[in-house]
Design a protein around this motif. Sequence first.
Motif, PDB file in Angstrom:
ATOM      1  N   ALA A  76      69.726   6.617 -68.034  1.00 50.36           N
ATOM      2  CA  ALA A  76      70.938   7.423 -68.239  1.00 50.36           C
ATOM      3  C   ALA A  76      72.160   6.534 -68.414  1.00 50.36           C
ATOM      4  O   ALA A  76      72.961   6.727 -69.338  1.00 50.36           O
ATOM      5  CB  ALA A  76      71.131   8.380 -67.066  1.00 50.36           C
ATOM      6  N   PHE A  77      72.332   5.546 -67.538  1.00 52.52           N
ATOM      7  CA  PHE A  77      73.484   4.647 -67.653  1.00 52.52           C
ATOM      8  C   PHE A  77      73.423   3.833 -68.940  1.00 52.52           C
ATOM      9  O   PHE A  77      74.451   3.607 -69.595  1.00 52.52           O
ATOM     10  CB  PHE A  77      73.541   3.716 -66.439  1.00 52.52           C
ATOM     11  CG  PHE A  77      73.759   4.435 -65.132  1.00 52.52           C
ATOM     12  CD1 PHE A  77      74.629   5.511 -65.043  1.00 52.52           C
ATOM     13  CD2 PHE A  77      73.079   4.038 -63.984  1.00 52.52           C
ATOM     14  CE1 PHE A  77      74.827   6.178 -63.849  1.00 52.52           C
ATOM     15  CE2 PHE A  77      73.269   4.700 -62.787  1.00 52.52           C
ATOM     16  CZ  PHE A  77      74.135   5.773 -62.709  1.00 52.52           C
ATOM     17  N   ILE A  92      69.603  13.442 -72.724  1.00 56.29           N
ATOM     18  CA  ILE A  92      68.792  12.738 -71.725  1.00 56.29           C
ATOM     19  C   ILE A  92      69.623  12.461 -70.477  1.00 56.29           C
ATOM     20  O   ILE A  92      69.167  12.646 -69.341  1.00 56.29           O
ATOM     21  CB  ILE A  92      68.231  11.433 -72.319  1.00 56.29           C
ATOM     22  CG1 ILE A  92      67.162  11.759 -73.369  1.00 56.29           C
ATOM     23  CG2 ILE A  92      67.650  10.533 -71.226  1.00 56.29           C
ATOM     24  CD1 ILE A  92      66.644  10.550 -74.126  1.00 56.29           C
ATOM     25  N   VAL A  93      70.862  12.021 -70.678  1.00 60.50           N
ATOM     26  CA  VAL A  93      71.756  11.768 -69.543  1.00 60.50           C
ATOM     27  C   VAL A  93      71.924  13.035 -68.705  1.00 60.50           C
ATOM     28  O   VAL A  93      71.824  13.002 -67.464  1.00 60.50           O
ATOM     29  CB  VAL A  93      73.134  11.272 -70.038  1.00 60.50           C
ATOM     30  CG1 VAL A  93      74.128  11.208 -68.881  1.00 60.50           C
ATOM     31  CG2 VAL A  93      73.008   9.906 -70.695  1.00 60.50           C
ATOM     32  N   LYS A  94      72.172  14.151 -69.361  1.00 58.70           N
ATOM     33  CA  LYS A  94      72.383  15.412 -68.643  1.00 58.70           C
ATOM     34  C   LYS A  94      71.156  15.798 -67.821  1.00 58.70           C
ATOM     35  O   LYS A  94      71.278  16.211 -66.656  1.00 58.70           O
ATOM     36  CB  LYS A  94      72.706  16.528 -69.644  1.00 58.70           C
ATOM     37  CG  LYS A  94      72.949  17.879 -68.990  1.00 58.70           C
ATOM     38  CD  LYS A  94      73.256  18.938 -70.022  1.00 58.70           C
ATOM     39  CE  LYS A  94      73.461  20.305 -69.374  1.00 58.70           C
ATOM     40  NZ  LYS A  94      73.761  21.351 -70.383  1.00 58.70           N
ATOM     41  N   HIS A  95      69.959  15.653 -68.399  1.00 57.38           N
ATOM     42  CA  HIS A  95      68.734  16.007 -67.684  1.00 57.38           C
ATOM     43  C   HIS A  95      68.507  15.100 -66.480  1.00 57.38           C
ATOM     44  O   HIS A  95      68.133  15.569 -65.399  1.00 57.38           O
ATOM     45  CB  HIS A  95      67.530  15.936 -68.626  1.00 57.38           C
ATOM     46  CG  HIS A  95      67.318  17.188 -69.421  1.00 57.38           C
ATOM     47  ND1 HIS A  95      67.985  17.428 -70.597  1.00 57.38           N
ATOM     48  CD2 HIS A  95      66.533  18.270 -69.210  1.00 57.38           C
ATOM     49  CE1 HIS A  95      67.606  18.609 -71.085  1.00 57.38           C
ATOM     50  NE2 HIS A  95      66.734  19.130 -70.254  1.00 57.38           N
ATOM     51  N   VAL A  96      68.713  13.799 -66.666  1.00 61.78           N
ATOM     52  CA  VAL A  96      68.504  12.857 -65.565  1.00 61.78           C
ATOM     53  C   VAL A  96      69.450  13.166 -64.406  1.00 61.78           C
ATOM     54  O   VAL A  96      69.034  13.249 -63.242  1.00 61.78           O
ATOM     55  CB  VAL A  96      68.706  11.402 -66.044  1.00 61.78           C
ATOM     56  CG1 VAL A  96      68.718  10.449 -64.851  1.00 61.78           C
ATOM     57  CG2 VAL A  96      67.613  11.002 -67.010  1.00 61.78           C
ATOM     58  N   ILE A 134      60.060  11.457 -76.744  1.00 59.08           N
ATOM     59  CA  ILE A 134      59.065  11.270 -75.687  1.00 59.08           C
ATOM     60  C   ILE A 134      59.738  11.193 -74.329  1.00 59.08           C
ATOM     61  O   ILE A 134      59.278  11.783 -73.342  1.00 59.08           O
ATOM     62  CB  ILE A 134      58.229   9.995 -75.952  1.00 59.08           C
ATOM     63  CG1 ILE A 134      57.383  10.179 -77.213  1.00 59.08           C
ATOM     64  CG2 ILE A 134      57.350   9.662 -74.757  1.00 59.08           C
ATOM     65  CD1 ILE A 134      56.668   8.919 -77.657  1.00 59.08           C
ATOM     66  N   GLU A 135      60.867  10.474 -74.269  1.00 57.09           N
ATOM     67  CA  GLU A 135      61.600  10.322 -73.005  1.00 57.09           C
ATOM     68  C   GLU A 135      62.123  11.661 -72.507  1.00 57.09           C
ATOM     69  O   GLU A 135      62.000  11.990 -71.322  1.00 57.09           O
ATOM     70  CB  GLU A 135      62.755   9.344 -73.193  1.00 57.09           C
ATOM     71  CG  GLU A 135      63.561   9.070 -71.935  1.00 57.09           C
ATOM     72  CD  GLU A 135      62.789   8.266 -70.915  1.00 57.09           C
ATOM     73  OE1 GLU A 135      63.174   8.298 -69.731  1.00 57.09           O
ATOM     74  OE2 GLU A 135      61.791   7.613 -71.285  1.00 57.09           O
ATOM     75  N   LEU A 136      62.688  12.461 -73.401  1.00 57.71           N
ATOM     76  CA  LEU A 136      63.219  13.760 -73.014  1.00 57.71           C
ATOM     77  C   LEU A 136      62.100  14.680 -72.552  1.00 57.71           C
ATOM     78  O   LEU A 136      62.235  15.407 -71.563  1.00 57.71           O
ATOM     79  CB  LEU A 136      63.976  14.394 -74.181  1.00 57.71           C
ATOM     80  CG  LEU A 136      64.700  15.713 -73.907  1.00 57.71           C
ATOM     81  CD1 LEU A 136      65.704  15.550 -72.769  1.00 57.71           C
ATOM     82  CD2 LEU A 136      65.400  16.213 -75.153  1.00 57.71           C
ATOM     83  N   GLU A 176      74.124  18.943 -75.947  1.00 58.96           N
ATOM     84  CA  GLU A 176      72.998  19.661 -76.527  1.00 58.96           C
ATOM     85  C   GLU A 176      72.116  18.704 -77.325  1.00 58.96           C
ATOM     86  O   GLU A 176      72.576  17.705 -77.869  1.00 58.96           O
ATOM     87  CB  GLU A 176      73.494  20.777 -77.459  1.00 58.96           C
ATOM     88  CG  GLU A 176      74.279  21.863 -76.754  1.00 58.96           C
ATOM     89  CD  GLU A 176      74.784  22.913 -77.722  1.00 58.96           C
ATOM     90  OE1 GLU A 176      74.352  22.876 -78.907  1.00 58.96           O
ATOM     91  OE2 GLU A 176      75.598  23.753 -77.325  1.00 58.96           O
ATOM     92  N   ARG A 177      70.834  19.030 -77.395  1.00 64.00           N
ATOM     93  CA  ARG A 177      69.902  18.188 -78.142  1.00 64.00           C
ATOM     94  C   ARG A 177      70.258  18.160 -79.620  1.00 64.00           C
ATOM     95  O   ARG A 177      70.491  19.199 -80.231  1.00 64.00           O
ATOM     96  CB  ARG A 177      68.476  18.728 -78.001  1.00 64.00           C
ATOM     97  CG  ARG A 177      67.980  18.776 -76.576  1.00 64.00           C
ATOM     98  CD  ARG A 177      66.757  19.654 -76.512  1.00 64.00           C
ATOM     99  NE  ARG A 177      66.261  19.771 -75.154  1.00 64.00           N
ATOM    100  CZ  ARG A 177      65.421  20.702 -74.752  1.00 64.00           C
ATOM    101  NH1 ARG A 177      65.004  21.616 -75.615  1.00 64.00           N
ATOM    102  NH2 ARG A 177      64.999  20.740 -73.514  1.00 64.00           N
TER     103      ARG A 177
END
Length: 390
Positions: A269-270, A341-345, A208-210, A319-320
């Motif tokens: 992300a952190f 998620i970190v990469k997207h943020v 959901i977060e992604l 990668e996911r």
Amino acid sequence: MNPVLLGLIAGILGLAVGVFGVLAFAASQRQRKEMAASDDPAIPDGAAEVLAAIGRAYIVVDAIDGVVRASPGSYAFGLVRGHTLVPPELLEMTARVRRDGVIEERQLELQRGPLGQGSTILHVRVAIVGEEYILILADDRTEIARTEEVRNDFVANVSHELKTPVGAISLLSEALDDAAGDEEAVRRFAARMSKESTRLTALVQDIIELSRLQSTDMVDRAREVDINSLVNDAVEATRLPAETRNTTVVVGGSVQGLVYGDAKMLTTAFRNLIDNAIRYSPAGSRVGVGLRSRDGMAQVSVTDQGPGIDAEEQERIFERFYRIDSARSRHTGGTGLGLSIVKHVVANHGGEVNVWSQPGQGSTFTVRLPEMETSDTTAGDGNREQGVSA
């Protein structure tokens, strides 16, 4: 015959041949200039303007597949070299269209460059134009195809990842029912069910977060944020798993400037980076979080004492659902989405994230975010250090 008369006749003939040669050469030059200055008469009027406006790479070839016209894009895709049509697939298509007179469409995957590093996916349409010419239109579908592939992989991976905990819970519930009279077995199965349900909940939350990250415009929720405060919040959020593994999280240094961004996204992300470091570090070890400002960038580094990552794996860890060791990931409870998620943020905030790692020497993940340009920096003192233990 009189020798003088023969000489005169030979001279006249030589002069005539010379004059004819000069005239023929002049006519040839004039014809070449006319051909160079004019469009191909067999191509309909206005075709050049239409081809330039359609927004696709185009090629016009003659009856022997010689390139008459070609757009810059066709050279960039490697379809044309000089005046030659290069891909054999296109040559086969032009031959069939010339023979059958039927428009043909096809999607081609062509290698980029002579070394074959990467590929370009083109949607190609070939048709007859004018009296004897063949028109080739090429549309770049590489990004569309790649997005579709990622979407399909994501759906397949989600289905697989959800199947594991759901199947485990189903089997455990049946075993729990069969062992209703065995108190020890009931407690054991109940503990396993609790662990699998926790894993399932975490997986669903990360999915959901992604999905939310990919559909949310960061600008709508962005404001001035203090990275030092967000890192402290992330450390506090990971206090429980750190205490469970007897791991100490130490924060050092500070970021001087403010960052324009979404505080909740950045904290997530952190937190994911710190939680990942805790999971993969040995129990009783230490996780370090370093903060600094450098060249107008806020930098946050998270260092663990885990097993490290091989060089060939480092390109794929964002990668996911990618896991270096699936068995270890199941043991640690990871979902395989944290680093994605970190990469997207970070990407949404105009920053970058990279990793340094060597097998047996742990890993360091570093996030770099652009600081806001201000005349008076009030976010903190560059010599300040803060320590937080969890």
